[in-house]
Design an enzyme around this catalytic site. Structure first.
Site, PDB file in Angstrom:
ATOM      1  N   ASP A 163      -5.818  -2.504  11.609  1.00 22.57           N
ATOM      2  CA  ASP A 163      -4.726  -1.533  11.666  1.00 22.57           C
ATOM      3  C   ASP A 163      -4.642  -0.964  13.076  1.00 22.57           C
ATOM      4  OD1 ASP A 163      -2.625   0.009  10.822  1.00 22.57           O
ATOM      5  OD2 ASP A 163      -3.796   1.313   9.507  1.00 22.57           O
ATOM      6  N   CYS A 215       0.822  -1.214   0.000  1.00 22.32           N
ATOM      7  CA  CYS A 215       0.000   0.000   0.000  1.00 22.32           C
ATOM      8  C   CYS A 215       0.855   1.263   0.000  1.00 22.32           C
ATOM      9  CB  CYS A 215      -0.920  -0.002   1.218  1.00 22.32           C
ATOM     10  SG  CYS A 215      -2.254   1.219   1.118  1.00 22.32           S
TER      11      CYS A 215
END
Length: 237
Positions: free
Chosen positions: A146, A18
């Site tokens: 996350d 990412c």
């Protein structure tokens, strides 16, 4: 909520790289064997790209590699316009979006999406009800895990993986503070706790030094993918 009984886990861990901003990094991630490439469309992020730039970079992807567009509390029309611009893209909602807002911004059900769960750091992580969260966002393709840090991710912080529930009836994507050195530990701890496990890395494969957010290190990408494949092999042996 009562934790479900899950089937035997799959042995191949999908990999998302990412926060890419350059053609060379997209090519390096593809070459290394990534399954998905993430582009940050949150203007306040140091890794942010425009929808137009994301479309340019995603156009380099070969078949069967998925572009993922990360949004934070973005207006639904802008989300849908960006997803329409990038062929084959799915959304990643990383802010305070409710289940209804995720559905609205994804079409509804026109586009697939991931929903980020921001897990508190330290012992506070035990208080996060991931089973309920996954149930609330049951239309998401997966729940991305996350660390809850300022700035909506990308801070290189890892939450305590061991505090997560023993069984979550969802596909999970482990993110937050992953590196080539620790990703195998994350896979070992979480592999059996969900329908399937994927991993998502950003800062852990970036070039060292200040000012390099969004600039990836080809060697670290290769090391990360190799570590994931080694962990997979340990489960299947």
């Amino acid at each position: 909520m009562t934790a479900p009984t899950l089937p035997a886990p799959r042995t191949r861990t999908r990999i998302k790289i990412c926060g890419l901003t350059r053609e060379t990094d997209v090519d390096a991630a593809v070459e290394a064997g990534a399954d998905a490439i993430g582009f940050v469309l949150y203007p306040k992020s140091p890794r942010a790209v425009t929808p137009e730039r994301a479309a340019e970079l995603a156009a380099r992807l070969p078949p069967f590699i998925t572009p993922v567009l990360l949004f934070v509390n973005e207006d639904a029309p802008k989300v849908m316009a960006a997803l329409a611009r990038v062929k084959g893209a799915i959304a990643q909602f990383h802010g305070e979006e409710s289940p209804e807002q995720c559905e609205q911004a994804s079409g509804p059900q026109r586009f697939r999406y991931l929903r980020a769960a921001r897990i508190p750091l330290g012992a506070a992580g035990v208080g996060f009800d991931l089973v309920k969260y996954a149930s609330d966002y049951s239309h998401a393709q997966a729940i991305l895990l996350d660390a809850h840090v300022e700035g909506y991710g990308g801070g290189g912080k890892a939450f305590d993986w061991s505090l997560l529930p023993p069984a979550v009836d969802a596909h999970l994507v482990l993110s937050g503070g992953l590196t080539p050195a620790n990703v195998s530990d994350g896979i070992r701890i979480l592999r059996t706790r969900c329908k399937s496990l994927s991993v998502d890395v950003s800062s852990g494969v970036e070039i060292d030094g200040p000012g390099n957010k969004g600039l990836k290190d080809t060697g670290k990408i290769r090391q990360f993918v190799a570590a994931v494949r080694a962990a997979d092999a340990s489960f299947s042996s």
